[in-house]
Design a protein around this motif. Sequence first.
Motif, PDB file in Angstrom:
ATOM      1  N   ASN A 149       0.823  -1.213   0.000  1.00 20.27           N
ATOM      2  CA  ASN A 149       0.000   0.000   0.000  1.00 20.27           C
ATOM      3  C   ASN A 149       0.853   1.256   0.000  1.00 20.27           C
ATOM      4  O   ASN A 149       0.452   2.291  -0.542  1.00 20.27           O
ATOM      5  N   ILE A 150       2.022   1.178   0.607  1.00 20.49           N
ATOM      6  CA  ILE A 150       2.927   2.324   0.645  1.00 20.49           C
ATOM      7  C   ILE A 150       3.556   2.575  -0.728  1.00 20.49           C
ATOM      8  O   ILE A 150       3.642   3.711  -1.189  1.00 20.49           O
ATOM      9  N   MET A 151       3.971   1.491  -1.396  1.00 19.45           N
ATOM     10  CA  MET A 151       4.760   1.617  -2.619  1.00 19.45           C
ATOM     11  C   MET A 151       3.933   1.637  -3.901  1.00 19.45           C
ATOM     12  O   MET A 151       4.445   2.012  -4.951  1.00 19.45           O
ATOM     13  N   CYS A 152       2.680   1.231  -3.838  1.00 18.61           N
ATOM     14  CA  CYS A 152       1.872   1.164  -5.061  1.00 18.61           C
ATOM     15  C   CYS A 152       1.488   2.570  -5.540  1.00 18.61           C
ATOM     16  O   CYS A 152       1.542   3.539  -4.789  1.00 18.61           O
ATOM     17  N   PRO A 153       1.090   2.700  -6.811  1.00 23.71           N
ATOM     18  CA  PRO A 153       0.646   4.002  -7.338  1.00 23.71           C
ATOM     19  C   PRO A 153      -0.586   4.515  -6.585  1.00 23.71           C
ATOM     20  O   PRO A 153      -1.341   3.725  -6.007  1.00 23.71           O
ATOM     21  N   PRO A 154      -0.808   5.822  -6.563  1.00 25.24           N
ATOM     22  CA  PRO A 154      -1.943   6.404  -5.838  1.00 25.24           C
ATOM     23  C   PRO A 154      -3.284   5.782  -6.209  1.00 25.24           C
ATOM     24  O   PRO A 154      -4.153   5.623  -5.345  1.00 25.24           O
ATOM     25  N   TYR A 155      -3.468   5.443  -7.464  1.00 17.19           N
ATOM     26  CA  TYR A 155      -4.742   4.871  -7.914  1.00 17.19           C
ATOM     27  C   TYR A 155      -5.065   3.600  -7.134  1.00 17.19           C
ATOM     28  O   TYR A 155      -6.202   3.378  -6.716  1.00 17.19           O
ATOM     29  N   HIS A 156      -4.058   2.761  -6.924  1.00 21.27           N
ATOM     30  CA  HIS A 156      -4.260   1.480  -6.250  1.00 21.27           C
ATOM     31  C   HIS A 156      -4.558   1.669  -4.764  1.00 21.27           C
ATOM     32  O   HIS A 156      -5.203   0.821  -4.144  1.00 21.27           O
ATOM     33  N   ARG A 157      -4.098   2.767  -4.170  1.00 21.86           N
ATOM     34  CA  ARG A 157      -4.351   3.010  -2.739  1.00 21.86           C
ATOM     35  C   ARG A 157      -5.818   3.300  -2.448  1.00 21.86           C
ATOM     36  O   ARG A 157      -6.231   3.335  -1.292  1.00 21.86           O
ATOM     37  N   ARG A 158      -6.599   3.504  -3.493  1.00 20.94           N
ATOM     38  CA  ARG A 158      -8.031   3.757  -3.294  1.00 20.94           C
ATOM     39  C   ARG A 158      -8.795   2.470  -2.972  1.00 20.94           C
ATOM     40  O   ARG A 158      -9.947   2.517  -2.548  1.00 20.94           O
ATOM     41  N   VAL A 159      -8.163   1.321  -3.186  1.00 20.92           N
ATOM     42  CA  VAL A 159      -8.812   0.046  -2.864  1.00 20.92           C
ATOM     43  C   VAL A 159      -8.815  -0.134  -1.350  1.00 20.92           C
ATOM     44  O   VAL A 159      -7.759  -0.123  -0.707  1.00 20.92           O
ATOM     45  N   LYS A 160      -9.989  -0.318  -0.780  1.00 16.05           N
ATOM     46  CA  LYS A 160     -10.102  -0.441   0.680  1.00 16.05           C
ATOM     47  C   LYS A 160     -10.055  -1.900   1.119  1.00 16.05           C
ATOM     48  O   LYS A 160     -10.351  -2.808   0.357  1.00 16.05           O
ATOM     49  N   THR A 161      -9.659  -2.076   2.371  1.00 15.48           N
ATOM     50  CA  THR A 161      -9.518  -3.414   2.944  1.00 15.48           C
ATOM     51  C   THR A 161     -10.753  -3.772   3.749  1.00 15.48           C
ATOM     52  O   THR A 161     -11.199  -2.996   4.606  1.00 15.48           O
TER      53      THR A 161
END
Length: 330
Positions: free
Chosen positions: A135-147
Motif C-alpha cells: 500500500n505504501i509503494m503502489c501508485p496512488p490509484y491502487h491506494r483507493r482500494v479499501k480493505t
Amino acid sequence: MPTTTAKKSTAPFRNPKAWTPNWIAGLIIAAVYSSAFILAPLYSIAAVLSFYFLTFQRALLFSLPFIISVILPPIHAPKLLASLSPIATGYFQYEEALEQSYEEFEEGLESGTQRKLLICMQPHGVVSFTSFCMNIMCPPYHRRVKTAVATSILWVPILKHLLGINGLVSASKANLKKHFSKPGVDGCAILYVGGIAELFKCNRQEERLFLSKRKGFIKLALRENVDIVPVYLFGNTSILSEWHSNFLCEVSRKTGVVLTYFWGKWGLPIPRDEQILVARGKPMGLPHIVNPTQADIDHWHAKYCQEVMRLFDTYKEKLPNYKNKKLYID
C-alpha cells in the motif's frame, strides 16, 4: 509472462542497508507501528480505569487521545502512507512479483473492460507488513482500494485508526454487496480470506492457510459479478512470531481483534528486517452466476486454492527463508 521485480537469492539473507539512515528511519516506523498493536489495547484499558483512580481532570487529560479515537471514524490517509516509504525501501527488502501490472489494473477498470475485483490475500499474519508495504509503494490509484475487515475493528479505539490509514470497509456480506456497487476502483476491495484464525496456524517453519472451508467469498464473488485476484504475502508470517494459544485464538476470532503477544527483532515486538514479497496473480475469470450451486462454488474454490498454491511454489525460491517451506491448506 509474469512481470517481476524480484531477484533470485540463494545465500542467507543479510540486509545490505542495515544501520543506514534509511534503514534506521524504517526501523522507527516499523517499531512504532508494530508496538502500537500491543500498547493500544493496554492504553485503552488504562484510559477507562484512570477515571476510577485519578481526579477527573487528570483522567480526562490522560484519556483524551482515547476519547478522540472513540469519536472519530477510521481515517483513510493515502498521502500519509506514501510518506512511510523508508519501511519498504530501507528496513525491509520489499519486492513485488506482479502477473498483472498496476498499469493494466488501472486501464482495465477505467476502460470498463475489467470487472470489479476482490483482491484475496493470504496468509494473514499478526501484523500484515507485506501488504502494508504494498500500500505504501503502489501508485496512488491502487491506494483507493479499501480493505475489508471485521465490523468490530471499525469500532475499536486506536486500532481502527492504526489500520484505518489503509482505508477500511466492513467485511459483512451486506456491506460488501453495497461496496461492489460503486464505480471503478472504488468498488474493489482487499480481503484476508483466512482471517484471524489463520495467523495462529503459521510459523517460521511452515505455512498453513485456513482455507479449505472458507468458501463464502467465492459465492459472493459469483453472485455479485466480481472477479477474484489471488495474492500471496511472503514474509507475513515470518517477520513476526506470535504466542499460539487455542484460548486466545477463539477469543480473537469472536472479537475480531488479534489478542496475543508477538515478537521479532531482538525479541521485541519489532518485525525482523527480512525479505518480503507480494506475489499477485491475474484475475481468475470467475463467471457471473446469480444463484450459484454448491458445485459452482466448490469448482471455483478449488481453482482458487490451485492458484494460491501455484503462486507459492512459483515465487518461494526468491526468498531464502521460504525455499524449503511447504504450504498446507487446512
